[in-house]
Design an enzyme around this catalytic site. Structure first.
Site, mmCIF file in Angstrom:
data_model
loop_
_atom_site.group_PDB
_atom_site.id
_atom_site.type_symbol
_atom_site.label_atom_id
_atom_site.label_comp_id
_atom_site.label_asym_id
_atom_site.label_seq_id
_atom_site.Cartn_x
_atom_site.Cartn_y
_atom_site.Cartn_z
ATOM 1 C CB THR A 245 1.097 5.705 -5.416
ATOM 2 O OG1 THR A 245 -0.045 6.240 -6.101
ATOM 3 C CG2 THR A 245 2.015 6.827 -4.983
ATOM 4 N NE ARG A 247 -0.188 -4.210 -6.922
ATOM 5 C CZ ARG A 247 -0.690 -3.646 -5.820
ATOM 6 N NH1 ARG A 247 -0.349 -2.414 -5.474
ATOM 7 N NH2 ARG A 247 -1.519 -4.327 -5.044
ATOM 8 C CD GLU A 276 6.460 -3.308 -4.895
ATOM 9 O OE1 GLU A 276 5.942 -3.838 -3.889
ATOM 10 O OE2 GLU A 276 5.974 -2.330 -5.464
ATOM 11 C CG HIS A 294 3.937 -1.357 -1.987
ATOM 12 N ND1 HIS A 294 3.703 -2.331 -2.911
ATOM 13 C CD2 HIS A 294 2.694 -0.902 -1.650
ATOM 14 C CE1 HIS A 294 2.412 -2.473 -3.132
ATOM 15 N NE2 HIS A 294 1.772 -1.603 -2.373
HETATM 16 C C1 8YV Z 1 -1.556 -2.837 0.259
HETATM 17 C C2 8YV Z 1 -1.831 -2.119 -2.132
HETATM 18 O O1 8YV Z 1 -0.934 -2.443 1.398
HETATM 19 O O2 8YV Z 1 -4.044 -2.657 -1.503
HETATM 20 C C3 8YV Z 1 -3.222 -2.579 -2.384
HETATM 21 O O3 8YV Z 1 -3.507 -2.879 -3.556
HETATM 22 O O4 8YV Z 1 -1.110 -1.904 -3.007
HETATM 23 C C4 8YV Z 1 -1.219 -1.865 -0.804
HETATM 24 O O5 8YV Z 1 -1.353 -0.548 -0.497
HETATM 25 C C5 8YV Z 1 -1.152 -4.218 -0.104
HETATM 26 O O6 8YV Z 1 -1.684 -4.611 -1.306
HETATM 27 C C6 8YV Z 1 -1.548 -5.187 0.949
HETATM 28 O O7 8YV Z 1 -1.699 -6.475 0.441
#
Ligand code: 8YV
Length: 332
Positions: A245, A247, A276, A294
């Site tokens: 969950t 990257r 993605e 995501h």
């Molecule tokens: C966000 C995420 O929704 O905050 C993070 O790093 O991966 C996500 O859950 C996304 O990045 C919003 O820009």
């Protein structure tokens, strides 16, 4: 004495549609230019934005790379990212230009940990497969030997990245009877280890070889790109499950897909992908994976908290103070 001219409100360009309450507050406080279309901005529009704005509010779907930043105008002094991960921003290029970068840490920890736990349960217990059977009208009734998954209780969970989210996952996992193992750049504080009864593995390789379930909870940085390389994935036991969950780039997705196809790995729960929104089409054909778009931090409450953090970071900055969530302080 001439009256002091009121300070003009900063031009804040927000690249994506945000919750209504956040957009309203932004318009009250700033000269906010919003994106009502809820589509990522085209590269040309992003270029125009950085040339003009005082503050850019990007998200994970914007590539704020060195080329884009080379187009930045003299007014751009703050990138207040909406999200915790900052791998979509070239921090070195921002630093070079003296641009401050902030993020929104902490407020999406529990939501992301919930989603991680959901995948940890969903994959071994074949939740999505069962659901598909129901929707397809294929259920012939209960059977003692059909749809058997694997027990969660008593298994070993290896967490890669024991930051806020990793620890929140560990807390939940203990309630489900999993023993906690982790690999992290630094060993966490004794007290945290004791509270979680967590075993630290200095060697990621050794940990991978001993786990039943592995959860990726570290950020994507140059050091963690393909941390789970083809070689390391092969260290996992064939009965192991992988959940990501964090990257997509942390895992070699092509190598993972090959192993899942060959059943060299029992299954995977993926909320993030290497390219993605593209997803390896071979993954879509597999039964032993649960795929999510995501959505780890996708709660209404979380998105409002993130937006509030963005607003606080901008407001503090334009009032002449150091914003609280500085990833980069802008000092070149
Ligand atoms: C966000 C995420 O929704 O905050 C993070 O790093 O991966 C996500 O859950 C996304 O990045 C919003 O820009």
């Amino acid at each position: 004495m001439p009256a002091t001219a009121p300070r003009p409100r900063p031009l804040v360009i927000v690249t994506r549609k945000l919750p209504d309450a956040i957009e309203t507050r932004m318009r009250e406080l700033f000269d906010a230019r919003l994106n009502f279309a809820d589509e990522p901005m085209e590269r040309a529009a992003l270029g125009a934005a950085v040339r003009e704005c005082d503050v850019l509010v990007p998200t994970v779907t914007d590539k704020v790379d060195a080329a884009l930043l080379s187009e930045a105008g003299p007014r751009l002094k703050l990138i207040a990212s909406f999200g915790t991960g900052t791998d979509h921003i070239d921090l070195a290029a921002a630093k070079q230009r003296g641009i401050v970068v902030t993020n929104t840490p902490g407020v999406l920890t529990e939501d992301t940990a919930d989603m991680t736990m959901a995948l940890i349960l969903a994959v071994p217990r074949r939740l999505a497969e069962g659901e598909r059977v129901m929707r397809n009208g294929d259920w012939r009734g209960w059977s003692p030997t059909w749809m058997l998954g694997h027990r969660i209780w008593g298994k070993r969970l290896g967490i890669i990245g024991m930051g806020r989210i990793g620890q929140a996952v560990a807390r939940r996992a203990r309630g489900f009877g999993l023993s906690i193992h982790y690999h992290n750049r630094k060993r966490v504080h004794d007290q945290v280890e004791q509270e979680l009864e967590a075993t630290y593995w200095e060697s990621l390789d050794q940990m991978l070889a001993r786990m039943d379930i592995v959860s990726v909870n570290c950020p994507h940085t140059p050091a963690t790109y393909h941390l789970l390389s083809a070689r390391r994935l092969k260290l996992l036991q064939p009965h192991a499950y992988l959940v990501n969950t964090a990257r997509g780039e942390v895992v070699d997705e092509a190598a993972l897909t090959r192993m899942l196809e060959r059943r060299e790995l029992a299954g995977a729960g993926l909320d993030v992908f290497e390219h993605e929104p593209a997803v390896n089409p071979k993954l879509l054909k597999l039964d032993n994976v649960v795929l999510l778009p995501h959505m780890g931090s996708a709660t209404m409450e979380g998105r409002i908290d993130m937006g509030e953090k963005v607003i606080i970071n901008i407001k503090t900055f334009v009032d002449g103070h150091a914003p609280p969530d500085r990833v980069l302080d802008g000092a070149a």
